[in-house]
Design a protein around this motif. Sequence first.
Motif, PDB file in Angstrom:
ATOM      1  N   GLY A 107     -15.057 -28.829  26.625  1.00 62.00           N
ATOM      2  CA  GLY A 107     -13.651 -28.433  26.672  1.00 62.00           C
ATOM      3  C   GLY A 107     -13.529 -26.950  26.346  1.00 62.00           C
ATOM      4  N   TRP A 108     -12.603 -26.267  26.965  1.00 63.58           N
ATOM      5  CA  TRP A 108     -12.439 -24.825  26.739  1.00 63.58           C
ATOM      6  C   TRP A 108     -12.200 -24.504  25.273  1.00 63.58           C
ATOM      7  N   GLU A 109     -11.533 -25.410  24.563  1.00 61.95           N
ATOM      8  CA  GLU A 109     -11.264 -25.184  23.144  1.00 61.95           C
ATOM      9  C   GLU A 109     -12.526 -25.290  22.297  1.00 61.95           C
ATOM     10  N   SER A 110     -13.611 -25.777  22.891  1.00 62.79           N
ATOM     11  CA  SER A 110     -14.879 -25.924  22.169  1.00 62.79           C
ATOM     12  C   SER A 110     -15.863 -24.787  22.434  1.00 62.79           C
ATOM     13  N   PHE A 127     -13.074 -13.504   6.740  1.00 62.71           N
ATOM     14  CA  PHE A 127     -13.100 -14.685   7.608  1.00 62.71           C
ATOM     15  C   PHE A 127     -11.891 -14.661   8.516  1.00 62.71           C
ATOM     16  N   LYS A 128     -11.933 -15.518   9.514  1.00 64.81           N
ATOM     17  CA  LYS A 128     -10.803 -15.713  10.420  1.00 64.81           C
ATOM     18  C   LYS A 128     -10.372 -17.171  10.338  1.00 64.81           C
ATOM     19  N   VAL A 129      -9.089 -17.380  10.456  1.00 67.00           N
ATOM     20  CA  VAL A 129      -8.543 -18.719  10.648  1.00 67.00           C
ATOM     21  C   VAL A 129      -8.197 -18.792  12.125  1.00 67.00           C
ATOM     22  N   ILE A 130      -8.703 -19.817  12.780  1.00 62.78           N
ATOM     23  CA  ILE A 130      -8.507 -19.954  14.219  1.00 62.78           C
ATOM     24  C   ILE A 130      -7.963 -21.346  14.515  1.00 62.78           C
ATOM     25  N   GLY A 131      -6.894 -21.381  15.291  1.00 65.98           N
ATOM     26  CA  GLY A 131      -6.335 -22.645  15.765  1.00 65.98           C
ATOM     27  C   GLY A 131      -6.476 -22.690  17.267  1.00 65.98           C
ATOM     28  N   ARG A 132      -7.073 -23.771  17.776  1.00 67.73           N
ATOM     29  CA  ARG A 132      -7.278 -23.907  19.219  1.00 67.73           C
ATOM     30  C   ARG A 132      -6.807 -25.276  19.680  1.00 67.73           C
ATOM     31  N   GLY A 169      -3.353 -30.481  26.023  1.00 64.72           N
ATOM     32  CA  GLY A 169      -2.398 -30.747  24.953  1.00 64.72           C
ATOM     33  C   GLY A 169      -3.076 -31.423  23.779  1.00 64.72           C
ATOM     34  N   GLY A 170      -2.272 -31.937  22.893  1.00 64.07           N
ATOM     35  CA  GLY A 170      -2.810 -32.627  21.722  1.00 64.07           C
ATOM     36  C   GLY A 170      -2.747 -31.766  20.480  1.00 64.07           C
ATOM     37  N   GLU A 171      -3.442 -32.220  19.462  1.00 61.32           N
ATOM     38  CA  GLU A 171      -3.445 -31.554  18.162  1.00 61.32           C
ATOM     39  C   GLU A 171      -4.174 -30.210  18.220  1.00 61.32           C
ATOM     40  N   ILE A 172      -3.787 -29.332  17.328  1.00 65.49           N
ATOM     41  CA  ILE A 172      -4.498 -28.066  17.177  1.00 65.49           C
ATOM     42  C   ILE A 172      -5.723 -28.326  16.304  1.00 65.49           C
ATOM     43  N   ALA A 173      -6.875 -27.850  16.764  1.00 66.03           N
ATOM     44  CA  ALA A 173      -8.103 -27.929  15.964  1.00 66.03           C
ATOM     45  C   ALA A 173      -8.204 -26.623  15.175  1.00 66.03           C
ATOM     46  N   TRP A 174      -8.313 -26.743  13.855  1.00 64.88           N
ATOM     47  CA  TRP A 174      -8.362 -25.571  12.976  1.00 64.88           C
ATOM     48  C   TRP A 174      -9.784 -25.337  12.498  1.00 64.88           C
ATOM     49  N   ALA A 199      -5.019 -19.495   3.502  1.00 69.29           N
ATOM     50  CA  ALA A 199      -4.820 -18.912   4.828  1.00 69.29           C
ATOM     51  C   ALA A 199      -4.545 -20.013   5.862  1.00 69.29           C
ATOM     52  N   LEU A 200      -5.231 -21.127   5.728  1.00 67.39           N
ATOM     53  CA  LEU A 200      -5.021 -22.241   6.642  1.00 67.39           C
ATOM     54  C   LEU A 200      -3.614 -22.816   6.479  1.00 67.39           C
ATOM     55  N   VAL A 201      -3.152 -22.972   5.261  1.00 70.98           N
ATOM     56  CA  VAL A 201      -1.798 -23.481   5.012  1.00 70.98           C
ATOM     57  C   VAL A 201      -0.763 -22.557   5.662  1.00 70.98           C
ATOM     58  N   ARG A 202      -0.926 -21.236   5.485  1.00 74.84           N
ATOM     59  CA  ARG A 202       0.003 -20.266   6.089  1.00 74.84           C
ATOM     60  C   ARG A 202      -0.038 -20.336   7.613  1.00 74.84           C
ATOM     61  N   ALA A 203      -1.243 -20.424   8.156  1.00 76.69           N
ATOM     62  CA  ALA A 203      -1.376 -20.467   9.626  1.00 76.69           C
ATOM     63  C   ALA A 203      -0.701 -21.715  10.190  1.00 76.69           C
ATOM     64  N   ARG A 204      -0.909 -22.842   9.546  1.00 77.63           N
ATOM     65  CA  ARG A 204      -0.294 -24.090  10.030  1.00 77.63           C
ATOM     66  C   ARG A 204       1.227 -24.002   9.954  1.00 77.63           C
ATOM     67  N   ALA A 205       1.731 -23.410   8.894  1.00 77.38           N
ATOM     68  CA  ALA A 205       3.185 -23.249   8.762  1.00 77.38           C
ATOM     69  C   ALA A 205       3.716 -22.327   9.859  1.00 77.38           C
TER      70      ALA A 205
END
Length: 176
Positions: free
Chosen positions: A62-65, A129-134, A139-144, A166-172
């Motif tokens: 998958g492109w997100e992978s 570090f980086k926080v990345i959401g893909r 569609g579907g859930e965001i993988a963090w 950082a993950l909590v902020r990104a998800r918000a």
Amino acid sequence: MRFFYRAEKAPAAVVEAASLARGEKVLAFARDTRAGDGQRWLLGTRFALHLVTPGEESVRIGWESVQAADWSQDEETLTLSEVGEFGSPRAAYVFGLDDPVLLLQLIRERVTASVVLQRGYLIEGKRGFKVIGRRSPAGGEIAWMHEYDAGIDPERADVQKAAQEALVRARADVGE
């Protein structure tokens, strides 16, 4: 004079061997010249890259992978690595491509489109570090995930705390 361009199609046997999902269409393709018999193909669709060798089970990425896809013009090779777990080896592939233009364009566009959010944080000097959401184009859930710079130990308590915050902020920020 030619007014219409007729695009080539991937060989029907290769597309059939890919076992694409219903409605999934090949948008770009290339033959892997590094495969000994020249029978391995890369098929790019809206949702994934399929590695196909007729007579064998195809591999769907998958492109997100896709962590990275690097093209070497000099060697005419594409090196592709998948997202992985920290400390574990990542799946990686090297392909020789003789006519890669459309496939390379598709890979760049689809991998970029899978990134919902990417934000960097510094821990020590210029390292952090980086926080990345893909998300899958389907569609579907965001993988963090977190991606750590060389020299940053994700097991350190201060790094873990910063990464979690950082993950909590990104998800918000994306409404999760």
